[in-house]
Design an enzyme around this catalytic site. Structure first.
Site, PDB file in Angstrom:
ATOM      1  N   GLY A   1       0.824  -1.216   0.000  1.00 22.18           N
ATOM      2  CA  GLY A   1       0.000   0.000   0.000  1.00 22.18           C
ATOM      3  C   GLY A   1       0.857   1.265   0.000  1.00 22.18           C
ATOM      4  O   GLY A   1       2.087   1.198   0.011  1.00 22.18           O
ATOM      5  N   GLN A   2       0.174   2.441   0.025  1.00 19.85           N
ATOM      6  CA  GLN A   2       0.889   3.715  -0.089  1.00 19.85           C
ATOM      7  C   GLN A   2       1.925   3.880   1.012  1.00 19.85           C
ATOM      8  O   GLN A   2       3.076   4.240   0.745  1.00 19.85           O
ATOM      9  CB  GLN A   2      -0.113   4.889  -0.002  1.00 19.85           C
TER      10      GLN A   2
ATOM     11  N   ASP B   1      -3.666 -12.732   4.410  1.00 18.53           N
ATOM     12  CA  ASP B   1      -4.960 -12.064   4.533  1.00 18.53           C
ATOM     13  C   ASP B   1      -5.173 -11.809   6.016  1.00 18.53           C
ATOM     14  O   ASP B   1      -5.381 -12.752   6.785  1.00 18.53           O
ATOM     15  CB  ASP B   1      -6.069 -12.983   3.978  1.00 18.53           C
TER      16      ASP B   1
ATOM     17  N   TYR C   1     -14.660   4.999   8.100  1.00 17.37           N
ATOM     18  CA  TYR C   1     -13.213   4.944   8.294  1.00 17.37           C
ATOM     19  C   TYR C   1     -12.830   5.598   9.629  1.00 17.37           C
ATOM     20  O   TYR C   1     -12.109   5.030  10.439  1.00 17.37           O
ATOM     21  CB  TYR C   1     -12.542   5.685   7.129  1.00 17.37           C
TER      22      TYR C   1
HETATM   23  C1  VAH Z   1      -7.879   9.386   3.692  1.00 18.63           C
HETATM   24  N1  VAH Z   1      -5.480   9.531   3.278  1.00 18.63           N
HETATM   25  O1  VAH Z   1      -8.006  10.326   2.950  1.00 18.63           O
HETATM   26  C2  VAH Z   1      -6.483   9.110   4.240  1.00 18.63           C
HETATM   27  C3  VAH Z   1      -6.256   9.878   5.531  1.00 18.63           C
HETATM   28  C4  VAH Z   1      -6.596  12.025   6.782  1.00 18.63           C
HETATM   29  C5  VAH Z   1      -6.842  11.279   5.525  1.00 18.63           C
HETATM   30  O2  VAH Z   1      -6.716   9.144   6.603  1.00 18.63           O
HETATM   31  O3  VAH Z   1      -8.792   8.678   3.992  1.00 18.63           O
END
Ligand code: VAH
Length: 311
Positions: free
Chosen positions: A9-10, A50, A140
């Protein structure tokens, strides 16, 4: 030995390369559900894992003689709003699997990133402090805030040495971001070089906390190498480097590409960005373990364009 979960990932790509430089290639096992990122090939061991399969993960931790785990696998804010259940499940269960294995195997240290996305519309917009009103409004953000309390719980109850940073938006040239609201700040550099223009999915005056990847990687390693007695925060530390808007990053790019133009077509990610603080107070990280950023918008822009031109 260190296991990096989400190594393709990034953040994972750059963190894996940085950790291999410090601890030796063979002492850092990279893993991901996806296939090995090109930049990692030939730099050290890679296994397919995983993080949702706790039994298989547990077997790999034992088989690979793992003593530290960096868990970077997650679904970010924009993608998370399209797949709420998957985002909650992966972000939450992945962390719980790692914390429980760390408890059982007495893993020496665990790293897990949180985000300024834990803050919501009721948090202070400017200089948002470490502790304040925190009411996330994205899946998130909810999963990251809940995860912070699980980290604190496993530290308090089982003495797992798990540490965490609330990353701002991260900007990098080595690896592509995946599904974040702040990804415009990466795309804009690529498009400026390739197309000399960019259509931005956020309004021109949308200020967000941001950080250049080299600063984020250094913050992570400095946090993990700090003596445990210095770590006063076992949920997650605010860290900050800069805040800017699409208008400001465009102006910085124009210093190098005068003919660059930008237009704005805000989409569903605008409401996510509007729910977050515009700037962050990271005094606790500075006091506890000496955090200090090195890149501002101009220094980052120069470095980004130079490196992207060479790719
Ligand atoms: C996002 N790059 O955009 C992430 C980050 C504060 C943003 O958590 O979801």
């Amino acid at each position: 030995r260190i296991l990096v979960i989400g190594a393709s990932g990034q953040i994972g790509v750059e963190l894996t390369l940085a950790l291999r430089k410090i601890y030796g290639n063979n002492n850092v096992v990279a893993s991901d559900l996806r296939e090995e990122n090109e930049l990692l090939k030939g730099t050290g061991p890679y296994v397919s894992i995983d993080v949702m399969n706790k039994e298989m993960l547990h077997v790999q931790v034992i088989r690979q003689n793992i003593t530290q785990i960096y868990l970077l696998a997650a679904i970010l804010s924009a993608t998370g709003e399209k797949n709420p259940n998957l985002a909650w499940h992966l972000n939450m269960q992945g962390l719980l699997n790692v914390l429980d294995i760390a408890r059982e195997e007495k893993i020496y240290k665990v790293y897990w990133p949180s985000s300024i996305a834990v803050f919501g519309p009721t948090s202070p917009k400017q200089n948002c402090p470490q502790q304040t009103i925190i009411e996330p409004t994205t899946v998130y953000g909810i999963s990251k805030y809940a995860g912070e309390f699980w980290c604190n719980y496993y530290h308090q109850r089982y003495q797992v040495d798990v540490r965490s940073l609330r990353y701002p938006g991260l900007i990098s040239y080595k690896s592509a971001p995946g599904g974040g609201t702040t990804d415009y700040a990466v795309e804009i550099y690529h498009e400026a070089l390739e197309e000399k223009k960019y259509t931005c999915f956020l309004r021109e005056d949308t200020y967000l906390p941001m950080m250049y990847m080299p600063d984020a990687i250094r913050a992570t390693i400095e946090l993990m190498e700090a003596p445990a007695v210095q770590i006063s925060t076992r949920t997650s530390y605010n860290v900050s480097a800069m805040s800017f808007s699409p208008k400001e990053i465009s102006a910085a790019i124009k210093n190098y590409i005068p003919e660059f133009t930008i237009n704005y077509e805000p989409d569903y990610r605008q409401s996510i960005a509007d729910s977050w603080p515009q700037s962050i107070d990271d005094a606790v990280a500075r006091n506890d373990w000496g955090w200090k950023p090195e890149y501002d918008l101009n220094k980052m822009t120069k470095d980004m364009l130079e490196n992207l031109r060479q790719q």
